[in-house]
Design a protein around this motif. Structure first.
Motif, PDB file in Angstrom:
ATOM      1  N   THR A 111     -29.522  -2.146  -7.234  1.00 34.99           N
ATOM      2  CA  THR A 111     -29.218  -0.710  -7.320  1.00 34.99           C
ATOM      3  C   THR A 111     -28.591  -0.467  -8.695  1.00 34.99           C
ATOM      4  O   THR A 111     -27.884  -1.334  -9.220  1.00 34.99           O
ATOM      5  CB  THR A 111     -28.210  -0.205  -6.259  1.00 34.99           C
ATOM      6  N   ALA A 112     -28.860   0.706  -9.259  1.00 32.30           N
ATOM      7  CA  ALA A 112     -28.242   1.043 -10.555  1.00 32.30           C
ATOM      8  C   ALA A 112     -28.224   2.554 -10.713  1.00 32.30           C
ATOM      9  O   ALA A 112     -29.251   3.210 -10.502  1.00 32.30           O
ATOM     10  CB  ALA A 112     -29.036   0.412 -11.696  1.00 32.30           C
ATOM     11  N   HIS A 113     -27.067   3.080 -11.027  1.00 31.93           N
ATOM     12  CA  HIS A 113     -27.007   4.523 -11.266  1.00 31.93           C
ATOM     13  C   HIS A 113     -25.806   4.948 -12.108  1.00 31.93           C
ATOM     14  O   HIS A 113     -25.605   6.142 -12.347  1.00 31.93           O
ATOM     15  CB  HIS A 113     -26.976   5.286  -9.939  1.00 31.93           C
ATOM     16  N   ARG A 114     -24.952   3.997 -12.564  1.00 33.60           N
ATOM     17  CA  ARG A 114     -23.786   4.395 -13.358  1.00 33.60           C
ATOM     18  C   ARG A 114     -24.240   5.111 -14.616  1.00 33.60           C
ATOM     19  O   ARG A 114     -25.215   4.684 -15.271  1.00 33.60           O
ATOM     20  CB  ARG A 114     -22.954   3.169 -13.786  1.00 33.60           C
ATOM     21  N   ALA A 115     -23.500   6.152 -14.985  1.00 32.02           N
ATOM     22  CA  ALA A 115     -23.825   6.909 -16.193  1.00 32.02           C
ATOM     23  C   ALA A 115     -23.943   5.974 -17.393  1.00 32.02           C
ATOM     24  O   ALA A 115     -24.865   6.088 -18.209  1.00 32.02           O
ATOM     25  CB  ALA A 115     -22.747   7.961 -16.441  1.00 32.02           C
ATOM     26  N   ALA A 159     -34.662  10.102 -12.534  1.00 34.91           N
ATOM     27  CA  ALA A 159     -34.837  11.180 -13.526  1.00 34.91           C
ATOM     28  C   ALA A 159     -34.733  10.632 -14.945  1.00 34.91           C
ATOM     29  O   ALA A 159     -35.535  10.971 -15.818  1.00 34.91           O
ATOM     30  CB  ALA A 159     -33.789  12.264 -13.287  1.00 34.91           C
ATOM     31  N   ARG A 160     -33.756   9.746 -15.193  1.00 35.89           N
ATOM     32  CA  ARG A 160     -33.583   9.206 -16.553  1.00 35.89           C
ATOM     33  C   ARG A 160     -34.773   8.323 -16.948  1.00 35.89           C
ATOM     34  O   ARG A 160     -35.190   8.318 -18.110  1.00 35.89           O
ATOM     35  CB  ARG A 160     -32.294   8.389 -16.659  1.00 35.89           C
ATOM     36  N   GLY A 181     -43.696  -7.872  -9.369  1.00 31.35           N
ATOM     37  CA  GLY A 181     -42.584  -8.167  -8.460  1.00 31.35           C
ATOM     38  C   GLY A 181     -41.576  -7.044  -8.314  1.00 31.35           C
ATOM     39  O   GLY A 181     -40.724  -7.099  -7.440  1.00 31.35           O
ATOM     40  N   VAL A 182     -41.648  -6.009  -9.158  1.00 35.37           N
ATOM     41  CA  VAL A 182     -40.680  -4.906  -9.014  1.00 35.37           C
ATOM     42  C   VAL A 182     -41.215  -3.921  -7.968  1.00 35.37           C
ATOM     43  O   VAL A 182     -42.350  -3.456  -8.071  1.00 35.37           O
ATOM     44  CB  VAL A 182     -40.465  -4.167 -10.358  1.00 35.37           C
ATOM     45  N   ARG A 183     -40.393  -3.658  -6.961  1.00 31.98           N
ATOM     46  CA  ARG A 183     -40.807  -2.707  -5.921  1.00 31.98           C
ATOM     47  C   ARG A 183     -39.841  -1.532  -5.883  1.00 31.98           C
ATOM     48  O   ARG A 183     -38.716  -1.658  -5.389  1.00 31.98           O
ATOM     49  CB  ARG A 183     -40.738  -3.381  -4.554  1.00 31.98           C
ATOM     50  N   LEU A 184     -40.271  -0.421  -6.433  1.00 34.66           N
ATOM     51  CA  LEU A 184     -39.429   0.773  -6.427  1.00 34.66           C
ATOM     52  C   LEU A 184     -39.629   1.509  -5.108  1.00 34.66           C
ATOM     53  O   LEU A 184     -40.755   1.751  -4.695  1.00 34.66           O
ATOM     54  CB  LEU A 184     -39.816   1.695  -7.581  1.00 34.66           C
ATOM     55  N   VAL A 185     -38.504   1.841  -4.472  1.00 40.03           N
ATOM     56  CA  VAL A 185     -38.583   2.615  -3.224  1.00 40.03           C
ATOM     57  C   VAL A 185     -37.573   3.761  -3.309  1.00 40.03           C
ATOM     58  O   VAL A 185     -36.692   3.761  -4.169  1.00 40.03           O
ATOM     59  CB  VAL A 185     -38.293   1.733  -1.971  1.00 40.03           C
ATOM     60  N   GLU A 186     -37.725   4.727  -2.423  1.00 40.56           N
ATOM     61  CA  GLU A 186     -36.750   5.825  -2.341  1.00 40.56           C
ATOM     62  C   GLU A 186     -35.404   5.249  -1.882  1.00 40.56           C
ATOM     63  O   GLU A 186     -35.377   4.181  -1.245  1.00 40.56           O
ATOM     64  CB  GLU A 186     -37.226   6.854  -1.304  1.00 40.56           C
ATOM     65  N   GLU A 245     -43.036 -14.374  -7.238  1.00 44.55           N
ATOM     66  CA  GLU A 245     -42.470 -15.292  -6.245  1.00 44.55           C
ATOM     67  C   GLU A 245     -41.173 -14.765  -5.657  1.00 44.55           C
ATOM     68  O   GLU A 245     -40.727 -15.231  -4.610  1.00 44.55           O
ATOM     69  CB  GLU A 245     -42.157 -16.656  -6.902  1.00 44.55           C
ATOM     70  N   ARG A 246     -40.530 -13.848  -6.390  1.00 46.87           N
ATOM     71  CA  ARG A 246     -39.241 -13.345  -5.935  1.00 46.87           C
ATOM     72  C   ARG A 246     -39.186 -11.843  -6.221  1.00 46.87           C
ATOM     73  O   ARG A 246     -38.621 -11.410  -7.227  1.00 46.87           O
ATOM     74  CB  ARG A 246     -38.106 -14.075  -6.663  1.00 46.87           C
ATOM     75  N   PRO A 247     -39.807 -11.027  -5.334  1.00 45.99           N
ATOM     76  CA  PRO A 247     -39.811  -9.596  -5.600  1.00 45.99           C
ATOM     77  C   PRO A 247     -38.405  -9.019  -5.665  1.00 45.99           C
ATOM     78  O   PRO A 247     -37.472  -9.572  -5.073  1.00 45.99           O
ATOM     79  CB  PRO A 247     -40.584  -9.007  -4.420  1.00 45.99           C
ATOM     80  N   LEU A 248     -38.283  -7.943  -6.379  1.00 47.66           N
ATOM     81  CA  LEU A 248     -36.996  -7.240  -6.515  1.00 47.66           C
ATOM     82  C   LEU A 248     -37.189  -5.831  -5.951  1.00 47.66           C
ATOM     83  O   LEU A 248     -38.031  -5.078  -6.441  1.00 47.66           O
ATOM     84  CB  LEU A 248     -36.590  -7.212  -7.981  1.00 47.66           C
ATOM     85  N   VAL A 249     -36.417  -5.533  -4.905  1.00 50.45           N
ATOM     86  CA  VAL A 249     -36.520  -4.216  -4.262  1.00 50.45           C
ATOM     87  C   VAL A 249     -35.451  -3.318  -4.865  1.00 50.45           C
ATOM     88  O   VAL A 249     -34.272  -3.670  -4.863  1.00 50.45           O
ATOM     89  CB  VAL A 249     -36.321  -4.334  -2.733  1.00 50.45           C
ATOM     90  N   LEU A 250     -35.868  -2.188  -5.379  1.00 45.97           N
ATOM     91  CA  LEU A 250     -34.939  -1.276  -6.072  1.00 45.97           C
ATOM     92  C   LEU A 250     -35.012   0.112  -5.446  1.00 45.97           C
ATOM     93  O   LEU A 250     -35.888   0.912  -5.782  1.00 45.97           O
ATOM     94  CB  LEU A 250     -35.324  -1.221  -7.560  1.00 45.97           C
ATOM     95  N   PRO A 251     -34.094   0.408  -4.509  1.00 42.99           N
ATOM     96  CA  PRO A 251     -34.041   1.792  -4.005  1.00 42.99           C
ATOM     97  C   PRO A 251     -33.477   2.673  -5.110  1.00 42.99           C
ATOM     98  O   PRO A 251     -32.347   2.487  -5.551  1.00 42.99           O
ATOM     99  CB  PRO A 251     -33.090   1.712  -2.799  1.00 42.99           C
ATOM    100  N   LEU A 252     -34.300   3.593  -5.547  1.00 43.92           N
ATOM    101  CA  LEU A 252     -34.012   4.284  -6.806  1.00 43.92           C
ATOM    102  C   LEU A 252     -33.153   5.525  -6.585  1.00 43.92           C
ATOM    103  O   LEU A 252     -33.578   6.474  -5.930  1.00 43.92           O
ATOM    104  CB  LEU A 252     -35.352   4.665  -7.442  1.00 43.92           C
ATOM    105  N   HIS A 253     -31.956   5.496  -7.137  1.00 47.37           N
ATOM    106  CA  HIS A 253     -31.050   6.655  -7.099  1.00 47.37           C
ATOM    107  C   HIS A 253     -31.710   7.798  -7.880  1.00 47.37           C
ATOM    108  O   HIS A 253     -32.318   7.554  -8.928  1.00 47.37           O
ATOM    109  CB  HIS A 253     -29.738   6.225  -7.763  1.00 47.37           C
ATOM    110  N   PRO A 254     -31.587   9.039  -7.404  1.00 49.23           N
ATOM    111  CA  PRO A 254     -32.278  10.143  -8.089  1.00 49.23           C
ATOM    112  C   PRO A 254     -31.889  10.289  -9.561  1.00 49.23           C
ATOM    113  O   PRO A 254     -32.720  10.635 -10.406  1.00 49.23           O
ATOM    114  CB  PRO A 254     -31.858  11.390  -7.309  1.00 49.23           C
TER     115      PRO A 254
END
Ligand code: UDP
Length: 364
Positions: A204-208, A244-245, A260-265, A231-240
């Motif tokens: 997760t990442a969203h700090r200004a 946007a950025r 391997g990057v999986r962007l999800v809501e 081999e090691r997917p990364l699940v990233l629930p994307l902060h709005p």
């Protein structure tokens, strides 16, 4: 007692869920939601899944710069808290957001005592809006409900020790409730999403400070891409804010295309816990997630160069790598510490202690 709780965003709903139930068993709580987060994925799902009572007042004050948002909150909170028919005995605020600061400033101006949950946390980095919000709030409050001995020491240095009560961490209360449910459902839930327990990373990442400037955002994307792989997917629930950025700065396509990057809501708290308890590691710039990873026994790689939760670093479960891809890979290659994890964040009864401390300080 009549208590007005002022909350507005995702981590505050989690924290308020621990306090609201014991508080309402004995007192009259009015829950005011500023709407700093107001869509389903960042707000309503938390009320539903954590059994938090529906807000008594729901404003829609998200968006805008920090200062514009905070000033709109101040303007809207003032008449709500000043109304003689509803005037609370105490205003209860949580954490370090614009909502926390706005609630505290209005209560202070109206002469209503303030209780601050998660008081005393410091990153010692005043560039962070969260740090400014928490310092000011602590210095306006009459009751400082601290989660750890480190927080108490921080308040001692600022001459506020007399106002502090160590209640433990309210997030532990919620975690002890949610993580067992998450573990029970994890195998089936993950299989449906083509994930294997222990075979993926959660991020997760969203700090200004990590997403607003184009260079920092590009470095964040580099770290995430480096950590992920087929081999090691990364699940990233994307902060709005991050979504946007990424679009604004043209980084969206690069991240989406990485193997391997999986962007999800953004996901609700039960789904997030399900991902967390089964992850091989977590990469995050969130404060709450650093603690939740520790409580779950999952290694944490923090995408900042400071943390308020220094204990997690001292015991070896958390490493600060800022946005350095190699440092992140090195951290993920380290074995997790052996032996029992010390109970750094209380025993899961912080919510009850918050209520007891409020009664002791303000009742009668
Ligand atoms: N969280 C969630 N879904 C997500 C991301 C986070 O339920 O997609 C939860 C997480 O479990 C934690 C809280 O949201 O309890 C942390 O919120 P956030 O990272 O927004 O705030 P911070 O802790 O950084 O202030």
């Amino acid at each position: 007692m009549r208590i007005a709780t002022v909350v507005g965003n995702r981590p505050q709903f989690v924290k308020a869920a621990a306090v609201s139930r014991p508080l309402r068993a004995r007192h009259d709580e009015r829950l005011i939601h500023t709407g700093q987060h107001h869509d389903d994925a960042l707000s309503a799902v938390f009320f539903r899944e954590l059994d938090l009572p529906a807000p008594d007042v729901e404003l829609a004050l998200g968006g805008g710069t920090n200062l514009a948002q905070t000033s709109r909150m101040i303007a809207e909170l003032e008449p709500l808290l000043a109304d003689p028919a509803q005037r609370p005995d105490v205003v209860l605020v949580y954490g370090d957001t614009n909502t926390t600061l706005a609630g505290a400033l209005v209560a202070a101006d109206l002469g209503i005592p303030i209780a601050h949950v998660e008081a005393g946390m410091r990153s010692f980095d005043r560039r962070m809006p969260e740090e400014r919000n928490r310092v000011v709030t602590d210095h306006l409050a009459q009751l400082l409900l601290v989660p750890t001995p480190t927080a108490t020491r921080n308040l001692e240095r600022e001459g506020l020790a007399d106002l502090a009560v160590d209640v433990g961490d309210v997030m532990t209360d919620v975690t002890l409730h949610v993580h067992p449910r998450a573990r029970e459902r994890a195998a089936g839930w993950l299989a449906e999403r083509d994930l294997v327990p222990g075979g993926f990373l959660l991020a997760t990442a969203h700090r200004a400070g990590n997403v607003d400037e184009p260079e920092r955002l590009a470095a964040l994307v580099d770290v995430l891409i480096a950590a992920a792989g087929p081999e090691r997917p990364l699940v990233l629930p994307l902060h709005p804010r991050t979504a946007a950025r990424l679009r604004e700065h043209g980084e969206d396509a690069r991240l989406r295309a990485a193997p391997g990057v999986r962007l999800v809501e953004p996901v609700g708290p039960l789904d997030f816990a399900t991902l967390l308890v089964a992850a091989d590691g977590v990469l995050t710039d969130s404060g709450g997630v650093q603690k939740e990873a520790y409580l779950a026994g999952v290694r944490c790689v923090t995408l900042r160069d400071t943390t308020e939760w220094t204990e997690t670093v001292q015991v070896g479960w958390n490493r600060l790598v800022d946005l350095n891809p190699q440092a992140a890979l090195d951290a993920l290659a380290q074995p997790v510490p052996s032996g029992e994890r010390p109970p750094l964040f209380g025993d899961g009864r912080a919510g009850e202690r918050v209520v007891a401390a409020l009664e002791q300080r303000f009742a009668g």
